[in-house]
Design an enzyme around this catalytic site. Structure first.
Site, PDB file in Angstrom:
ATOM      1  CG  HIS A 148      -6.322  -4.627   7.319  1.00 30.24           C
ATOM      2  ND1 HIS A 148      -6.255  -5.624   6.276  1.00 30.24           N
ATOM      3  CD2 HIS A 148      -7.699  -4.126   7.240  1.00 30.24           C
ATOM      4  CE1 HIS A 148      -7.367  -5.546   5.553  1.00 30.24           C
ATOM      5  NE2 HIS A 148      -8.307  -4.652   6.008  1.00 30.24           N
ATOM      6  CG  HIS A 202      -1.964  -0.970   1.120  1.00 37.09           C
ATOM      7  ND1 HIS A 202      -2.827  -1.234   0.051  1.00 37.09           N
ATOM      8  CD2 HIS A 202      -1.944  -2.335   2.025  1.00 37.09           C
ATOM      9  CE1 HIS A 202      -3.636  -2.353   0.435  1.00 37.09           C
ATOM     10  NE2 HIS A 202      -3.236  -3.108   1.598  1.00 37.09           N
ATOM     11  CE  LYS A 262      -5.096  -6.631  -2.454  1.00 44.24           C
ATOM     12  NZ  LYS A 262      -4.307  -5.854  -1.667  1.00 44.24           N
TER      13      LYS A 262
END
Length: 145
Positions: free
Chosen positions: A142, A39, A67
């Site tokens: 996350h 990310h 993904k």
């Protein structure tokens, strides 16, 4: 009996640290490192499909299958870590370890896939994000939304 208690406590401590992602997993990547790989891209401001196709492949998110969706945050990791110091909010999974911030991002959405060939569309924006943070000090582990 005392030895059994000690071993149980050590096992519980190890499992807790593994659960928090603060110790390295068998494949050599903590949850914090995985968050960064998936990310964080502080050097680019990519918003194109070429950017997404390249990043998704080089960051390992096209194998063993493509993904579906991923967001890259275009801020340095220090700024992203600072989001963890904002007030706690509820995550999608119901836990209260999420935090919100506003950052520049590129969202990559899968548009086509075949074996060994994932194709993405990129869209850049400056928007609200939610990340889950854990540990002491708190670090992002996350991307929630």
């Amino acid at each position: 009996m005392a030895l059994q208690k000690t071993l149980s406590l050590l096992l519980l401590s190890l499992l807790t640290l593994l659960g928090l992602g603060l110790v390295q997993l068998s494949y050599g990547e903590t949850m914090y490192e995985r968050f960064q790989r998936q990310h964080v891209d502080s050097k680019q401001r990519g918003v194109t499909s070429l950017y997404c196709n390249t990043m998704m492949q080089t960051r390992g998110m096209t194998r063993p299958r493509c993904k579906q969706f991923n967001t890259f945050i275009h801020a340095d990791i220090g700024a992203i870590n600072n989001i963890c110091s904002t007030p706690n909010i509820r995550c999608k999974n119901g836990r209260m370890n999420c935090h919100a911030g506003i950052v520049r991002v590129t969202d990559c959405r899968l548009t086509a896939s075949s074996p060994q060939n994932c194709r993405y569309e990129g869209r850049g924006s400056f928007r609200h994000v939610v990340i889950a943070c854990e540990g002491n000090p708190l670090v992002p582990v996350h991307f929630d939304s």
